[in-house]
Structure formats: structure tokens, C-alpha cells
Design a protein around this motif. Structure first.
Motif, PDB file in Angstrom:
ATOM      1  N   VAL A 147       0.881  -1.173   0.000  1.00 22.27           N
ATOM      2  CA  VAL A 147       0.000   0.000   0.000  1.00 22.27           C
ATOM      3  C   VAL A 147       0.922   1.228   0.000  1.00 22.27           C
ATOM      4  O   VAL A 147       2.100   1.104  -0.340  1.00 22.27           O
ATOM      5  CB  VAL A 147      -0.950  -0.027   1.213  1.00 22.27           C
ATOM      6  CG1 VAL A 147      -1.932  -1.181   1.101  1.00 22.27           C
ATOM      7  CG2 VAL A 147      -0.183  -0.116   2.534  1.00 22.27           C
ATOM      8  N   ASN A 148       0.394   2.414   0.395  1.00 24.26           N
ATOM      9  CA  ASN A 148       1.190   3.626   0.185  1.00 24.26           C
ATOM     10  C   ASN A 148       1.640   4.323   1.455  1.00 24.26           C
ATOM     11  O   ASN A 148       2.272   5.383   1.381  1.00 24.26           O
ATOM     12  CB  ASN A 148       0.392   4.603  -0.684  1.00 24.26           C
ATOM     13  CG  ASN A 148       0.032   3.961  -2.001  1.00 24.26           C
ATOM     14  OD1 ASN A 148       0.855   3.876  -2.892  1.00 24.26           O
ATOM     15  ND2 ASN A 148      -1.177   3.423  -2.107  1.00 24.26           N
ATOM     16  N   SER A 149       1.302   3.764   2.604  1.00 22.67           N
ATOM     17  CA  SER A 149       1.750   4.377   3.864  1.00 22.67           C
ATOM     18  C   SER A 149       1.567   3.363   4.997  1.00 22.67           C
ATOM     19  O   SER A 149       0.850   2.363   4.853  1.00 22.67           O
ATOM     20  CB  SER A 149       0.918   5.631   4.174  1.00 22.67           C
ATOM     21  OG  SER A 149      -0.406   5.233   4.533  1.00 22.67           O
ATOM     22  N   GLY A 150       2.181   3.672   6.133  1.00 25.17           N
ATOM     23  CA  GLY A 150       2.009   2.816   7.306  1.00 25.17           C
ATOM     24  C   GLY A 150       0.577   2.852   7.807  1.00 25.17           C
ATOM     25  O   GLY A 150       0.029   1.848   8.256  1.00 25.17           O
TER      26      GLY A 150
ATOM     27  N   VAL B 273       5.673   3.835   0.704  1.00 22.27           N
ATOM     28  CA  VAL B 273       5.282   2.421   0.695  1.00 22.27           C
ATOM     29  C   VAL B 273       4.865   1.978   2.086  1.00 22.27           C
ATOM     30  O   VAL B 273       5.502   2.334   3.075  1.00 22.27           O
ATOM     31  CB  VAL B 273       6.444   1.513   0.236  1.00 22.27           C
ATOM     32  CG1 VAL B 273       6.041   0.041   0.320  1.00 22.27           C
ATOM     33  CG2 VAL B 273       6.876   1.852  -1.177  1.00 22.27           C
ATOM     34  N   GLY B 274       3.799   1.231   2.170  1.00 20.02           N
ATOM     35  CA  GLY B 274       3.418   0.489   3.365  1.00 20.02           C
ATOM     36  C   GLY B 274       3.075  -0.922   2.877  1.00 20.02           C
ATOM     37  O   GLY B 274       3.003  -1.163   1.657  1.00 20.02           O
ATOM     38  N   ALA B 275       2.910  -1.845   3.818  1.00 16.96           N
ATOM     39  CA  ALA B 275       2.527  -3.203   3.402  1.00 16.96           C
ATOM     40  C   ALA B 275       2.000  -3.953   4.609  1.00 16.96           C
ATOM     41  O   ALA B 275       2.239  -3.566   5.759  1.00 16.96           O
ATOM     42  CB  ALA B 275       3.743  -3.940   2.820  1.00 16.96           C
ATOM     43  N   PHE B 276       1.246  -5.034   4.312  1.00 15.51           N
ATOM     44  CA  PHE B 276       0.852  -5.924   5.411  1.00 15.51           C
ATOM     45  C   PHE B 276       0.978  -7.354   4.899  1.00 15.51           C
ATOM     46  O   PHE B 276       0.790  -7.622   3.710  1.00 15.51           O
ATOM     47  CB  PHE B 276      -0.533  -5.606   5.971  1.00 15.51           C
ATOM     48  CG  PHE B 276      -1.657  -5.569   4.984  1.00 15.51           C
ATOM     49  CD1 PHE B 276      -1.762  -4.543   4.054  1.00 15.51           C
ATOM     50  CD2 PHE B 276      -2.639  -6.558   4.998  1.00 15.51           C
ATOM     51  CE1 PHE B 276      -2.824  -4.486   3.144  1.00 15.51           C
ATOM     52  CE2 PHE B 276      -3.703  -6.512   4.102  1.00 15.51           C
ATOM     53  CZ  PHE B 276      -3.800  -5.482   3.164  1.00 15.51           C
ATOM     54  N   ALA B 277       1.332  -8.260   5.807  1.00 15.08           N
ATOM     55  CA  ALA B 277       1.682  -9.622   5.395  1.00 15.08           C
ATOM     56  C   ALA B 277       1.177 -10.620   6.418  1.00 15.08           C
ATOM     57  O   ALA B 277       0.984 -10.293   7.592  1.00 15.08           O
ATOM     58  CB  ALA B 277       3.194  -9.738   5.248  1.00 15.08           C
TER      59      ALA B 277
END
Ligand code: KE4
Length: 430
Positions: free
Chosen positions: A114-117, A275-279
Motif C-alpha cells: 500500500v502507500n503508507s504505514g 510504501v506500506g505493506a501488510f503480510a
């Protein structure tokens, strides 16, 4: 140190940008004075618009772990830009960085960019709610997971309560589903599970807290949260926006030896681009659209420039894991140097440190949660912040933030920092 041009630029900025900044912490509200406008940065140094050179201890709040304008990242972005800046279509680059990230961190099969934390944490909570079919979440006072409504909830009276919004615009309807607890206190969390059986979807926590100063988890705290989530079939979400790819290749999960069910990332992962991301394991991630029913989307998610920057950053960290220990050693030498000077001066202080995160608090009480973090003497902190700034050292402009060291810091920079600190202490008005 002169700040004329920063002052002039701040005045113009305030006419067209709320508070003159695009993120509140940059406005120096907690320390007073005029925010420093940056011209450029390289390695461990910031160069401000008034020609001052500053040693940087925030590293853009985490992303610049290898120092500013790290060559391989810059080259990757320049090269990629020539092929266009966004397509709204899948690219191989996204698979490459996803494969590397999933290989570096424990206990995950899939990752969504995604685009942010904020977006990462917001989406992770929605996924947890969709996966468990439950509505409530537990968060900790003083932990920050970005500015989405579910997280802008401040403890009301007492330590544990139904959250009350701490920002206008957050509705009671939202606040009722966010339960609050105190960092490093398992009993309060257990009470919530007792009082709300089968209603709590997840606990979201910073595995090493960095938004009330740096507060490491006490022994058994993370392990206890893991156990409570297992007992009550709730998901444990590690918000690793700060700690991910900073504390170790595998972040806090690796460093603490505790696995989470969902992990959020940001900052370092994007190499300084948004950038943000979740996993999580596939069993959870497959509930996410378009595979499953939990919706989440983004025009610029997986943006090629951001992915190119992040891939260059992660590749370097993956191939040079000695960076993490080297950074921890630099952090330790700063902390010990400051400690010796503070003891000599007889000033009450606490220095919290974990890996390459640390913070200095002017209080004689151990800082273990938001309440104790709030006991710090803010007048001392303001004088310290400006005293160091005037001597060429840029620290976080709030006692409720963590330092983020970068690998470009040299022994000379550390000696310079400690001499500046000693000089401030000697000249400190009581
Ligand atoms: P962003 O939306 O700012 O990319 O990430 C939100 C976030 C989520 N989780 C944690 C643990 C975080 O620390 C953050 C953002 N960190 C702050 C620094 N305390 C960003 C600085 C700012 O707000 O300008």
C-alpha cells in the motif's frame, strides 16, 4: 546557527499548507521555534536552506537506515523513472520485492503493498475483522498506528476504558470498538478478553514502541500477548512500520522471537518512497480482494519507482545483515556516552534503547508505558533539542518520538554528537 531562510519559507508555507507542514510533527509544536527546511541530504547529514550541516538522528523517521541518497537506491529510481512512473497494471518488480520481503521475514506467505504505514495498519485491522468476523480491537495508549479513525483513540479516565476519540471527526461509533490498554501490562489485556468474549478480532501493538519515545517490551509481554491471542482465537498484529527491516532482517519477530499473525510494514520497505505493506500466512491473506471478500485497493499501490527503491534497499540489507548489529553498537555507544555525561552532571534521566532505536527522557522514573513517558521534564527536553540543533545535531522534535540511527553515521559523527551534548550540559542553565 542561522535559520532566516527556514523562517521565511515557513511563513510562506503556512499561507498555503495547514500549519506550514504536510505532517504535524515537522512543525516543532512540541519544542517551539521554527522548523528547519532541508535543501538536501547525503549519508548521515542534512543540509538546511541556511547552509547549516546537521547530523541526522531521525533518518526520515526510519526509512533512511543506510543513510540519505544511498547510491543503489538512487540509481534504481533514476533508471526505473525512464520507463515511466505508474501504470495501474501489474509489474514483475512487485513480485520481486514481494518474494524478497516474504523470504526475509518469518511466518508470512503473502504481502500486499500500500502507500503508507497508516494504510497498512488500517487494512490489516479490516482484514483481521473480516477473517475473525469480530469487531473489537485492542490497542495500547501511546502506540501510534497512523491516523485512521480506529487508532485515534485516547484512554479516557483510568488506565483501561472504552476509548474516547482524541481527534474531532472520530465518531463514538468507531471509538466503541477500540479497547485501550497500557503497554507492558498484560492484566489489562486479559481483562478485555474476559469482558468481551469472542468479540475481539485482534490486538495491534508496536513490538518495540517508538511513538512515546522508545519503549522496549518487558520480558514476557509480547509472549503474553501471543498466548492471550491463542487462548481467545484473536489475531496478533505486529505493527512493524518502524521495526520492520530495521531491528533485523526479520524485524521484531526475529529479534524478539515472537511470531505475529499479521505484520505491517512501511518506512525502510520503501527506501524513502511512499510504501506500506501488510503480510500474513496465505490462510489469512487469501481473504483479501480479489481472492476473498475483504476489500482493499490503491491506485499507486506497488508503484514501480517505490518498488525499485524498496527492492534496492531490501537487497542491500538482505546481503549485508551485519548492518543491524553495527547499528545497534553505534546506538549503544551514543547511549553510554550520554549516560556518563548525565551522571556526572547529576541530571535525572532515562535512556531507553533497542537495536538502532533509542530515546532520552528527563525523569528519574523508568519509562515503560505512556503514563511514565509523560512524566519527562519537557522544558529540559526543549532546551536539549534546541541546544543540540544549535550545535549541529538534528534530533526528533518531540520527547514522544524515537531516534533512528543510520549506517552512514561514523565514529567521528558519534564523537561530535557526544561533544555537542557535553557542551550543552556544561552551558545548560539549571
Ligand atoms: P505513516 O502513515 O506515517 O507512513 O505510518 C504510520 C505509522 C504506523 N505505525 C507506526 C509504528 C508508526 O511509527 C507510524 C508513523 N510514524 C511517525 C513517527 N512517529 C511518522 C512521522 C509523521 O507522522 O510525520
Amino acid at each position: 546557527m542561522r535559520y532566516q531562510r527556514s523562517s521565511a519559507l515557513f511563513k510562506s508555507a503556512q499561507r498555503v499548507i495547514p500549519g506550514g507542514v504536510n505532517s504535524p510533527v515537522r512543525a516543532f509544536k512540541a519544542v517551539g521555534g521554527t522548523p528547519v527546511f532541508v535543501e538536501k541530504a547525503k549519508g548521515a547529514y542534512l543540509y538546511d536552506v541556511d547552509g547549516n550541516t546537521l547530523i541526522d538522528y531521525i533518518s526520515s523517521w526510519g526509512p533512511m537506515i543506510l543513510g540519505h541518497a544511498f547510491e543503489p537506491v538512487i540509481e534504481a529510481v533514476k533508471l526505473r523513472a525512464e520507463s515511466g512512473t505508474s501504470y495501474g497494471m501489474p509489474t514483475e518488480l512487485e513480485t520481486q520485492i514481494a518474494e524478497l520481503a516474504v523470504q526475509m521475514v518469518p511466518n508470512v506467505d503473502k504481502i500486499r503493498m500500500v502507500n503508507s504505514g497508516t494504510e497498512a495498519c488500517m487494512s490489516a485491522v479490516r482484514l483481521a475483522r473480516g477473517y475473525t468476523q469480530r469487531e473489537k480491537i485492542i490497542k495500547f495508549a501511546g502506540c501510534y498506528h497512523g491516523h485512521s479513525d480506529a487508532f485515534l483513540i485516547q484512554a479516557g479516565s483510568g488506565a483501561v476504558t472504552f476509548g474516547a476519540p482524541n481527534s474531532p471527526g472520530v465518531t463514538q461509533g468507531t471509538a466503541k470498538d477500540t479497547l485501550l490498554a497500557e503497554y507492558n501490562d498484560l492484566e489489562l489485556v486479559s481483562n478485555h478478553f474476559e469482558q468481551h468474549p469472542e468479540q475481539i478480532a485482534a490486538i495491534i501493538v508496536e513490538p518495540v514502541a517508538g511513538n512515546m519515545g522508545c519503549i522496549p517490551p518487558q520480558d514476557g509481554f509480547m509472549q503474553g500477548l501471543r498466548k492471550l491471542c491463542d487462548q481467545h482465537q484473536a489475531l496478533l498484529i505486529f505493527d512493524e512500520v518502524m521495526t520492520g527491516f530495521r531491528l533485523a532482517k526479520g524485524g521484531a519477530q526475529e529479534s524478539l522471537g515472537v511470531t505475529a499473525d499479521l505484520i505491517t510494514y512501511g518506512k525502510v520497505l520503501g527506501g524513502g518512497l511512499p510504501v506500506g505493506a501488510f503480510a500474513a500466512k496465505a490462510e489469512i491473506m487469501n481473504h483479501l480482494a480479489p481472492e476473498g471478500p475483504v476489500y482493499q485497493a490503491g491506485t499507486l499501490s506497488g508503484n514501480p519507482l517505490a518498488m525499485a527503491a524498496g527492492l534496492a534497499m531490501l537487497t542491500h540489507l538482505n546481503e549485508n545483515p551485519e548492518v543491524f548489529d553495527r547499528l545497534a553498537k553505534k546506538t549503544k555507544s551514543i547511549a553510554l556516552g550520554m549516560k556518563n555525561l548525565l551522571v556526572k552532571k547529576g541530571i535525572p534521566y532515562q535512556i531507553n534503547r533497542y537495536g538502532s532505536m533509542m530515546s532520552l527522557h528527563f525523569t528519574d522514573q523508568a519509562v515503560v508505558d505512556f503514563k511514565t513517558a509523560a512524566l519527562g521534564n519537557n522544558e529540559n527536553f526543549k532546551a536539549y533539542f534546541h541546544g543540540m540543533l544549535d550545535r549541529g545535531v538534528y534530533l526528533p522534535p518531540s520527547a514522544f518520538e524515537s531516534y533512528f540511527l543510520n549506517d552512514a553515521l561514523s565514529e567521528k559523527d558519534i564523537d561530535f554528537t557526544l561533544s555537542a551534548f557535553e557542551d550543552w550540559l556544561i552551558n545548560k542553565k539549571s
